[in-house]
Motif scaffolding. Structure first.
Motif, PDB file in Angstrom:
ATOM      1  N   ASP A   1      43.253  91.532  41.653  1.00 50.04           N
ATOM      2  CA  ASP A   1      41.942  91.896  42.178  1.00 50.04           C
ATOM      3  C   ASP A   1      41.650  93.371  41.952  1.00 50.04           C
ATOM      4  O   ASP A   1      40.521  93.748  41.672  1.00 50.04           O
ATOM      5  CB  ASP A   1      41.847  91.588  43.674  1.00 50.04           C
ATOM      6  CG  ASP A   1      41.806  90.089  43.950  1.00 50.04           C
ATOM      7  OD1 ASP A   1      41.503  89.324  43.017  1.00 50.04           O
ATOM      8  OD2 ASP A   1      42.093  89.701  45.099  1.00 50.04           O
TER       9      ASP A   1
ATOM     10  N   LYS B   1      38.481  83.994  42.532  1.00 43.11           N
ATOM     11  CA  LYS B   1      39.692  83.318  42.985  1.00 43.11           C
ATOM     12  C   LYS B   1      39.720  83.414  44.503  1.00 43.11           C
ATOM     13  O   LYS B   1      39.890  84.498  45.056  1.00 43.11           O
ATOM     14  CB  LYS B   1      40.902  84.024  42.368  1.00 43.11           C
ATOM     15  CG  LYS B   1      42.158  83.258  42.357  1.00 43.11           C
ATOM     16  CD  LYS B   1      43.201  84.082  41.605  1.00 43.11           C
ATOM     17  CE  LYS B   1      44.407  83.279  41.298  1.00 43.11           C
ATOM     18  NZ  LYS B   1      45.420  84.103  40.613  1.00 43.11           N
TER      19      LYS B   1
ATOM     20  N   ASP C   1      48.497  88.519  43.382  1.00 46.88           N
ATOM     21  CA  ASP C   1      47.078  88.258  43.610  1.00 46.88           C
ATOM     22  C   ASP C   1      46.333  89.539  43.938  1.00 46.88           C
ATOM     23  O   ASP C   1      45.233  89.773  43.458  1.00 46.88           O
ATOM     24  CB  ASP C   1      46.882  87.256  44.748  1.00 46.88           C
ATOM     25  CG  ASP C   1      47.431  85.887  44.429  1.00 46.88           C
ATOM     26  OD1 ASP C   1      47.379  85.491  43.247  1.00 46.88           O
ATOM     27  OD2 ASP C   1      47.916  85.216  45.363  1.00 46.88           O
TER      28      ASP C   1
ATOM     29  N   ASP D   1      41.725  78.169  47.138  1.00 44.78           N
ATOM     30  CA  ASP D   1      41.996  77.456  45.894  1.00 44.78           C
ATOM     31  C   ASP D   1      43.455  77.004  45.807  1.00 44.78           C
ATOM     32  O   ASP D   1      43.769  76.050  45.105  1.00 44.78           O
ATOM     33  CB  ASP D   1      41.686  78.352  44.688  1.00 44.78           C
ATOM     34  CG  ASP D   1      40.214  78.638  44.540  1.00 44.78           C
ATOM     35  OD1 ASP D   1      39.398  77.856  45.051  1.00 44.78           O
ATOM     36  OD2 ASP D   1      39.871  79.657  43.900  1.00 44.78           O
ATOM     37  N   ARG D   2      44.339  77.673  46.509  1.00 42.60           N
ATOM     38  CA  ARG D   2      45.762  77.384  46.423  1.00 42.60           C
ATOM     39  C   ARG D   2      46.210  76.338  47.449  1.00 42.60           C
ATOM     40  O   ARG D   2      46.927  75.405  47.121  1.00 42.60           O
ATOM     41  CB  ARG D   2      46.542  78.683  46.624  1.00 42.60           C
ATOM     42  CG  ARG D   2      48.004  78.572  46.358  1.00 42.60           C
ATOM     43  CD  ARG D   2      48.677  79.920  46.344  1.00 42.60           C
ATOM     44  NE  ARG D   2      48.292  80.644  45.135  1.00 42.60           N
ATOM     45  CZ  ARG D   2      48.353  81.954  45.007  1.00 42.60           C
ATOM     46  NH1 ARG D   2      48.761  82.699  45.994  1.00 42.60           N
ATOM     47  NH2 ARG D   2      47.995  82.535  43.887  1.00 42.60           N
TER      48      ARG D   2
END
Length: 182
Positions: free
Chosen positions: A146, A131, A142, A73-74
């Motif tokens: 999680d 994500k 990140d 996604d990044r």
């Protein structure tokens, strides 16, 4: 239609006890379930279904292991994500075929077979991370999200929180005074 038949399990001939069935999930699975291609670009999974047939129900344990290809996604880079999923479904015998809830299905005693393709599809989608971050671009933030989740919105100021903790909230005190006067 022929592809989907590969996921049929003939249950009418099964004797009581445990029975194991293995399926391989690959590119043909992606071709059949078009929507999954929006999320997964490559798939290599092995599915083991263990059916435990009893007098009035069938207990199905699904074990899915392997890798799926996702897009970050990044950075929009493609990467492989490992999956190891275990799910359980119950098939109860009844007068009609219907879904009781997400984990319990009712089937008739003369149902010849059950098809597990849709269940496998749903288990795979539910196992994917919300994500999708390439491991090379993952930060400590990140990883911590999680692990424990995070708070989206928290109401009240720090002073109000301290008042609530100490039991000295002025609003509650005023309400208690009103209640005691009556």
């Amino acid at each position: 239609m022929k592809f989907i038949r590969k996921f049929d399990i003939d249950i009418i001939r099964l004797k009581e006890g445990e029975h194991h069935f293995d399926f391989e999930i690959g590119g043909e699975f992606l071709d059949h379930f078009e929507k999954i291609k929006e999320v997964i670009h490559q798939i290599d999974l092995k599915v083991e279904v263990c059916l435990d047939r009893k007098t009035n129900l069938i207990d199905a344990d699904f074990s899915i292991a392997g890798t799926v290809g996702l897009t970050c996604d990044r950075s929009l880079e493609k990467f492989e994500h490992a999956l190891d999923v275990k799910n359980k479904i119950l098939y109860k015998y009844g007068m009609e075929e219907k879904e009781i809830n997400e984990e319990v299905f009712q089937i008739t005693p003369d149902t010849p077979s059950i098809n597990v393709a849709q269940l496998i599809y749903e288990f795979i989608l539910l196992a994917l991370p919300a994500k999708k971050i390439h491991p090379a671009h993952m930060t400590e933030e990140d990883e911590s999200e999680d692990a424990g989740g995070w708070i989206v919105y928290e109401a009240g100021s720090e002073e109000e929180k301290e008042d609530n903790i100490a039991g000295q909230n002025p609003f509650w005190e005023a309400l208690k005074k009103l209640k005691n006067n009556e």
